[in-house]
Design an enzyme around this catalytic site. Structure first.
Site, PDB file in Angstrom:
ATOM      1  N   CYS A   2      -7.534 -45.305-112.530  1.00 46.64           N
ATOM      2  CA  CYS A   2      -8.399 -45.354-113.476  1.00 46.64           C
ATOM      3  C   CYS A   2      -8.274 -44.334-114.940  1.00 46.64           C
ATOM      4  CB  CYS A   2      -9.595 -44.794-112.835  1.00 46.64           C
ATOM      5  SG  CYS A   2     -10.229 -45.664-111.437  1.00 46.64           S
ATOM      6  N   TRP A  75      -9.566 -48.956-111.627  1.00 51.70           N
ATOM      7  CA  TRP A  75      -8.486 -49.440-110.772  1.00 51.70           C
ATOM      8  C   TRP A  75      -9.092 -49.402-109.453  1.00 51.70           C
ATOM      9  CZ3 TRP A  75      -4.289 -48.806-107.081  1.00 51.70           C
ATOM     10  CH2 TRP A  75      -3.803 -49.876-107.048  1.00 51.70           C
ATOM     11  N   ASN A 101     -12.446 -41.198-111.879  1.00 53.80           N
ATOM     12  CA  ASN A 101     -11.019 -41.344-111.431  1.00 53.80           C
ATOM     13  C   ASN A 101     -10.634 -40.636-110.345  1.00 53.80           C
ATOM     14  OD1 ASN A 101      -8.348 -41.768-111.171  1.00 53.80           O
ATOM     15  ND2 ASN A 101      -7.747 -40.709-112.936  1.00 53.80           N
ATOM     16  N   GLY A 102     -10.554 -41.265-109.073  1.00 52.01           N
ATOM     17  CA  GLY A 102     -10.100 -40.633-108.069  1.00 52.01           C
ATOM     18  C   GLY A 102     -10.873 -41.212-106.692  1.00 52.01           C
ATOM     19  N   LYS A 492      17.531 -51.686-104.920  1.00 47.11           N
ATOM     20  CA  LYS A 492      17.146 -51.003-106.173  1.00 47.11           C
ATOM     21  C   LYS A 492      18.331 -50.964-107.108  1.00 47.11           C
ATOM     22  CE  LYS A 492      13.766 -50.851-106.050  1.00 47.11           C
ATOM     23  NZ  LYS A 492      12.991 -51.247-105.086  1.00 47.11           N
ATOM     24  N   GLU A 495      18.922 -54.788-108.871  1.00 52.61           N
ATOM     25  CA  GLU A 495      17.839 -55.161-109.518  1.00 52.61           C
ATOM     26  C   GLU A 495      17.754 -54.307-111.161  1.00 52.61           C
ATOM     27  OE1 GLU A 495      13.988 -55.369-107.984  1.00 52.61           O
ATOM     28  OE2 GLU A 495      14.077 -53.350-106.969  1.00 52.61           O
ATOM     29  N   HIS A 511      32.589 -54.835 -88.525  1.00 51.51           N
ATOM     30  CA  HIS A 511      32.733 -56.369 -88.368  1.00 51.51           C
ATOM     31  C   HIS A 511      32.830 -57.345 -89.620  1.00 51.51           C
ATOM     32  CE1 HIS A 511      31.707 -55.627 -84.344  1.00 51.51           C
ATOM     33  NE2 HIS A 511      30.711 -54.877 -84.490  1.00 51.51           N
ATOM     34  N   LYS A 610       6.877 -58.306-112.129  1.00 46.04           N
ATOM     35  CA  LYS A 610       6.351 -57.709-111.149  1.00 46.04           C
ATOM     36  C   LYS A 610       5.453 -58.453-110.004  1.00 46.04           C
ATOM     37  CE  LYS A 610       5.295 -53.395-109.622  1.00 46.04           C
ATOM     38  NZ  LYS A 610       6.603 -52.958-108.876  1.00 46.04           N
TER      39      LYS A 610
END
Ligand code: F6R
Length: 615
Positions: A2, A75, A101-102, A492, A495, A511, A610
């Protein structure tokens, strides 16, 4: 995450707050809202969607004059994204308004108390509980707004950055912080409030950053008075002169979102277990599991479906679930599962893992599993996302928005949630002893500080990255719980730096992949003390004798690997099943630095999105 914005001064508040919300858009959000004081009343407008949608709505709904205002980008954490759950929230009387926010962990018990006292709730949010708690305290204790906020916050467990406004005290905004950021911009007879300095940078370069457990009363003309929330003592304000530019502040002073998100992991992991893990009492509380416990305990097997990094978290979960809870687990790529006519029965529990909650293959696999009668449990980061809605029950990771395309904090927080679930099921099944259960809970609680410790190797990791940045191929090896970490480390690197990399179980090397090893091949080996250590050391010797370059991810104080390796990177010691939460950190940093040194677009690598909402 947020975003909060506020203004009190002599200018019109609306354009400042609105522009401030636009500046905070980078934090990620699903809804937005604004409250303005028009001289008599608080006028409120809010909507699911973008700040642009809010702007259109404000134009139709409310007058925009007035010199006090607060705004919010939400959010979602409690309650799906919709107009009603958006902030700001009024108190029942309509006198008070809040942005937050939280997460208020004990909101449910506070809410029940308030309902008994006649309060009515319109939204599903923890925030509406908080503003009514403040109102209740204010009335019952007959205190001013600042005092009421302080008393209420002392009853709250959780994290917050809040701004509260009372229409009967139009010359002040009360703010407070614990866990979530809050900055106060100091102008000439005007003050700005925001999650970071971006909304007020062009008005003032002077800012106070509240510390945890501090609150402030921000008074028009009179200035800012800061107090400790716990003991009411006054705090001398420390005014900083801001040196950063807009771009730097948006990324929290980090060069890229990916790096910011890597560094957010201690906090994100804590947010994931906040309110769920009570190590001292030996309790794990997860309503999605509690409400469906029989389904899990009676399951023939658990099938994990996911893609990419989330699939790697699922593989870690396979090891953890089978080890602790003794439930058979199969881990499937969602894209394969959905097209291979899988055998699924009503006795299967499916766990779908997804950061975005929108991945098309995972969504389709969930629908298929549901159609065959399986119970489907979601582990998502984005609240109210398609996967969160499509699953029967679930648990959010609460990692906050992940903006860098390469997933980092989503991975460690997914593992955290899955570990909590495995421990809970193990306890219910009796497949773990009491002492082992308690030990795991205590150790899990220490993980954020150990991640913090692991991050301290960053300067050394940068040097290692410099050494291997020209590599054309890299090998990542790990065993047991750390085999999936090897896969994730390789992903990681691929990409964001476009260097070819393979992850392998260390013992599989003989192997086939061992044929690749020569003096040009860097091999990143996870060789922590717990978990097949001696076997991995033998694998390292095999690499060494073929002149491969060895970079060991080792437990602090290790000497055996140190004697063999070209470089080592240390992580703190922990229980074997928790090692992935630590060994992942240096591999994320390593990929990051290599990509930066190669001048790649770290946050938006080529060809990647994303949210993969297509097949
Ligand atoms: C890797 C990465 C992708 C995602 C994958 C699944 O860094 O970001 O591999 O992990 O596309 O995405 P979610 O978790 O959103 O379903």
């Amino acid at each position: 995450m947020c975003g909060i914005v506020g203004y009190i001064g002599e200018r019109e508040a609306y354009p400042i707050v609105l522009e401030g919300l636009k500046r905070l858009e980078y934090r990620g959000y699903d809804s937005a809202g604004i409250a303005l004081y028009d001289g008599q009343d608080i006028k409120l407008s809010k909507t699911k969607g973008k700040v642009m949608d809010l702007e259109a709505r404000v134009d139709q709904e409310i007058e925009t004059n007035g010199t006090v205002g607060i705004g919010h980008t939400r959010w979602a954490t409690h309650g799906v994204p919709n107009d009603v759950n958006s902030h700001p929230h009024y108190s029942n009387s309509g006198d008070l308004v809040i942005i937050h926010n939280g997460i208020i962990e004990n909101y449910e018990s506070l809410k029940q108390e308030l309902i008994k006292r006649g309060y009515i709730f319109k939204s599903d949010t923890d925030t509406e509980v908080l503003i009514n708690l403040i109102e209740d305290v204010k009335k019952n204790e007959n205190v001013k707004l600042g005092k009421a906020v302080q008393i209420a916050l002392n009853q709250v467990i959780g994290a917050y950055a809040i701004a509260v406004f009372d229409k009967n005290k139009p010359n002040e905004i009360v703010v407070a912080k614990l866990g979530s950021p809050l900055a106060i911009g100091i102008g000439e007879n005007e003050f700005f409030i925001a999650s970071d300095a971006t909304p007020f940078l062009e008005y003032t370069k002077k800012a106070i950053y509240l510390e945890d457990e501090e609150m402030a009363i921000v008074r028009r003309k009179k200035g800012v008075k800061i107090r400790k929330i716990k003991n009411d003592s006054l705090v001398a304000p420390y005014i900083q002169e801001l040196q950063m530019n807009l771009e730097q502040i948006v990324k929290g002073g980090y060069e890229h979102f990916m790096l910011k998100e890597i560094y957010e992991q201690p906090h994100a992991i804590k947010d994931t277990y906040r309110g769920r893990l009570r190590a001292k009492q030996g309790i794990i509380k997860m309503s999605g599991i509690d409400d469906n416990i029989e389904k899990f305990l009676n399951a023939n097997r658990i099938i994990v479906i996911a893609c990419g990094t989330s699939w790697h978290a699922g593989l870690v979960a396979e090891y953890i679930f089978e080890d602790l809870a003794r439930i058979p687990v199969e881990v499937e790529y969602a894209s394969e599962f959905r097209y291979r006519n899988p055998i699924i029965t009503e006795k299967d529990v499916v766990i779908a893992i997804s950061q975005s909650g929108e991945t098309a293959d995972t969504l389709a696999a969930i629908k298929l599993a549901k159609s065959k009668g399986a119970f489907v449990f979601g582990v998502c980061n984005v609240v109210g996302s398609s996967i969160a809605r499509e699953t029967h029950a679930g648990a959010y990771t609460h990692a906050g928005p992940e903006i860098g395309v390469a997933s980092t904090k989503a991975f460690t927080t997914q593992i955290t949630v899955l570990t909590l679930i495995a421990l809970k099921l193990a306890k219910e099944k009796g497949s773990i002893s009491n002492s082992k259960f308690h030990l795991h809970l205590q150790e899990l609680e220490l993980i954020p500080s150990k991640v913090e410790q692991a991050l301290k190797s960053d300067p050394h990791i940068k040097i290692v990255a410099e050494t291997y940045k020209e590599a054309k191929n890299c090998l990542y090896l790990g065993r047991g719980f750390n085999f999936p970490v090897a896969l994730e480390g390789a992903l990681k690197l691929k990409e964001i730096s476009y260097i070819h990399a393979e992850g392998y179980p260390a013992a599989e090397m003989k192997h086939g992949p061992i044929a690749l090893i020569d003096e040009h091949m860097p091999v990143f080996v996870i060789a922590t003390k717990k978990g097949h250590y001696e076997k991995v050391v033998s694998n390292i010797q095999e690499i060494k004798s073929r002149k491969g370059k060895i970079i060991g991810i080792v437990t602090e104080g290790d000497t055996d690997v140190k004697n063999l390796a070209d470089h080592i990177i240390e992580v703190p010691e922990t229980l074997e099943i928790l090692t992935p939460l630590l060994t992942t950190i240096p591999l994320q940093l390593l990929s990051y630095h290599i990509a930066v040194l190669l001048d790649k677009n770290v946050d938006q690598p080529r060809n990647l999105a994303k949210s993969v909402t297509v097949e």
